[in-house]
Scaffold this active site. Structure first.
Site, PDB file in Angstrom:
ATOM      1  N   HIS A  73      -3.387   4.286  -2.272  1.00 43.57           N
ATOM      2  CA  HIS A  73      -4.342   3.353  -1.644  1.00 43.57           C
ATOM      3  C   HIS A  73      -4.953   3.978  -0.383  1.00 43.57           C
ATOM      4  O   HIS A  73      -6.148   3.828  -0.118  1.00 43.57           O
ATOM      5  CB  HIS A  73      -3.636   2.066  -1.212  1.00 43.57           C
TER       6      HIS A  73
ATOM      7  N   GLN B  56      -4.859 -12.229 -13.048  1.00 46.00           N
ATOM      8  CA  GLN B  56      -4.669 -11.015 -13.843  1.00 46.00           C
ATOM      9  C   GLN B  56      -3.214 -10.814 -14.256  1.00 46.00           C
ATOM     10  O   GLN B  56      -2.871  -9.797 -14.848  1.00 46.00           O
ATOM     11  CB  GLN B  56      -5.224  -9.790 -13.109  1.00 46.00           C
TER      12      GLN B  56
ATOM     13  N   ASP C 176      -5.481   3.777 -12.869  1.00 47.76           N
ATOM     14  CA  ASP C 176      -5.821   2.636 -13.728  1.00 47.76           C
ATOM     15  C   ASP C 176      -7.151   2.943 -14.412  1.00 47.76           C
ATOM     16  O   ASP C 176      -8.176   2.330 -14.120  1.00 47.76           O
ATOM     17  CB  ASP C 176      -5.911   1.360 -12.880  1.00 47.76           C
TER      18      ASP C 176
ATOM     19  N   ARG D  82       4.444  -0.669  -8.396  1.00 46.60           N
ATOM     20  CA  ARG D  82       5.567  -1.095  -9.249  1.00 46.60           C
ATOM     21  C   ARG D  82       6.682  -0.050  -9.327  1.00 46.60           C
ATOM     22  O   ARG D  82       7.747  -0.349  -9.874  1.00 46.60           O
ATOM     23  CB  ARG D  82       5.065  -1.452 -10.649  1.00 46.60           C
TER      24      ARG D  82
ATOM     25  N   LEU E 217       0.815  -1.210   0.000  1.00 43.26           N
ATOM     26  CA  LEU E 217       0.000   0.000   0.000  1.00 43.26           C
ATOM     27  C   LEU E 217       0.853   1.266   0.000  1.00 43.26           C
ATOM     28  O   LEU E 217       1.846   1.357   0.719  1.00 43.26           O
ATOM     29  CB  LEU E 217      -0.924  -0.010   1.226  1.00 43.26           C
TER      30      LEU E 217
ATOM     31  N   MET F 264       1.759   7.492  -8.216  1.00 42.49           N
ATOM     32  CA  MET F 264       2.130   6.463  -7.236  1.00 42.49           C
ATOM     33  C   MET F 264       1.664   5.095  -7.738  1.00 42.49           C
ATOM     34  O   MET F 264       0.547   4.953  -8.240  1.00 42.49           O
ATOM     35  CB  MET F 264       1.487   6.748  -5.901  1.00 42.49           C
TER      36      MET F 264
ATOM     37  N   GLY G  91      -8.633   3.645  -7.829  1.00 42.45           N
ATOM     38  CA  GLY G  91      -7.783   4.759  -8.248  1.00 42.45           C
ATOM     39  C   GLY G  91      -7.939   4.992  -9.745  1.00 42.45           C
ATOM     40  O   GLY G  91      -7.992   4.044 -10.532  1.00 42.45           O
TER      41      GLY G  91
HETATM   42  O1  PAF Z   1      -5.928  -2.352  -8.981  1.00 45.34           O
HETATM   43  C1  PAF Z   1      -5.648  -3.384  -8.346  1.00 45.34           C
HETATM   44  O2  PAF Z   1      -4.903  -3.349  -7.372  1.00 45.34           O
HETATM   45  C2  PAF Z   1      -6.224  -4.723  -8.815  1.00 45.34           C
HETATM   46  O3  PAF Z   1      -6.299  -4.784 -10.202  1.00 45.34           O
HETATM   47  C3  PAF Z   1      -7.569  -5.059  -8.163  1.00 45.34           C
HETATM   48  C4  PAF Z   1      -8.652  -4.048  -8.566  1.00 45.34           C
HETATM   49  C5  PAF Z   1      -7.440  -5.071  -6.659  1.00 45.34           C
HETATM   50  C6  PAF Z   1      -8.044  -6.440  -8.623  1.00 45.34           C
HETATM   51  O4  PAF Z   1      -7.143  -7.428  -8.276  1.00 45.34           O
END
Ligand code: PAF
Length: 280
Positions: free
Chosen positions: A37, A61, A150, A187, A33, A184, A147
């Site tokens: 976040h 994912q 994305d 990664r 975090l 932020m 956020g």
């Molecule tokens: O954005 C993220 O951290 C992830 O893609 C999420 C939304 C928690 C799904 O795993």
């Protein structure tokens, strides 16, 4: 803050709040975090009586060769940060809690999941849509916070919730940036010191492109090409830089008013994404 690891425990805790008439806001995360976040958690707390946060590094994912194994897992630090933000409950399930070994159902949002990040990360957004819909079914929140860094993920989730009549209000929260403009991201920790000096140019390219569009002297294709050139000269391996319609992320047309500029590029081994949205 309560910490629970199983779906059963989570449901029990939420049921108690629900029977007391309390509302629930939800922040799904993959942990590690950062301030972005924590801003989501603050917004969730303001929006509802109870704030639930999940930390789950979702294997579906990540593509082959991506960083699922090495994705930063910082359990203790994350728990301390969430306690500091007064989150009510942390849901930290294991992979087997979330996915049955013979699971047969996935959720795919057609079209948009194949563009931009979806083109370079096939299956990524199906993994996101599937896990988010499962987490929504488990937590059954009134609202969920994501956020806007994305932006494509946010649009995929909003589309999924609309199409499947999922009764959760989806709230996008502005990107939190470093003082140099870098968005932020969990990664960012992969960046070397040299790369950290170059990384803010991604946001600079977005701001410059927005200003050129607002001046109205270049076509969108010219704006995209110049931004890609700028980033390549700065040392990025570019993936895409696209002028899109804010509502559905299709290619923007001259008459569109609400725009979002989406960009993704690699610096060394680190893939960075960012965007900027504005009205003309
Ligand atoms: O954005 C993220 O951290 C992830 O893609 C999420 C939304 C928690 C799904 O795993």
């Amino acid at each position: 803050m309560q910490i629970v690891n199983t779906v059963c425990e989570l449901r029990r805790a939420v049921k108690i709040w629900r029977s007391a008439g309390e509302s629930v806001a939800f922040v799904p995360t993959m942990g590690n975090l950062h301030a972005g976040h924590l801003q989501l958690v603050r917004m969730a707390r303001k929006n509802a009586d109870r704030a639930v946060v999940s930390i789950f590094v979702n294997p579906t994912q990540f593509g082959a060769g991506e960083d699922f194994e090495t994705y930063p897992r910082t359990e203790r630090e994350d728990q301390e940060k969430l306690t500091g933000e007064c989150a009510d409950l942390l849901f930290q399930p294991s992979v087997t809690d979330i996915y049955a070994p013979d699971a047969k159902t996935t959720v795919t949002v057609a079209g948009i999941s194949d563009w931009y990040c979806g083109a370079s990360r096939p299956g990524h957004f199906a993994g996101v849509a599937t896990v988010v819909s499962k987490l929504f079914n488990i937590v059954q929140p009134d609202s969920a916070f994501f956020g806007l860094k994305d932006f494509q993920q946010f649009t995929v989730i909003k589309t999924m919730v609309r199409d499947l009549n999922i009764p959760v209000e989806i709230i996008g929260v502005d990107t939190v940036r470093e003082p140099d403009g870098l968005a932020m991201s969990s990664r960012n920790g992969y960046l070397t010191d040299d790369e950290k000096r170059v990384a803010p140019k991604l946001y600079q390219s977005l701001c410059a492109a927005r200003d050129v569009i607002l001046d109205g002297n270049q076509t969108y294709e010219e704006v995209e090409q110049r931004a890609l050139q700028f980033l390549q000269q700065a040392g990025f391996e570019t993936d895409y830089f696209s002028v899109c319609r804010g509502s559905d992320l299709t290619k923007a047309a001259a008459e569109d008013v609400d725009l979002v500029l989406l960009a993704a590029a690699k610096l060394g081994k680190t893939r960075l994404i960012d965007n900027i949205y504005f009205s003309r």
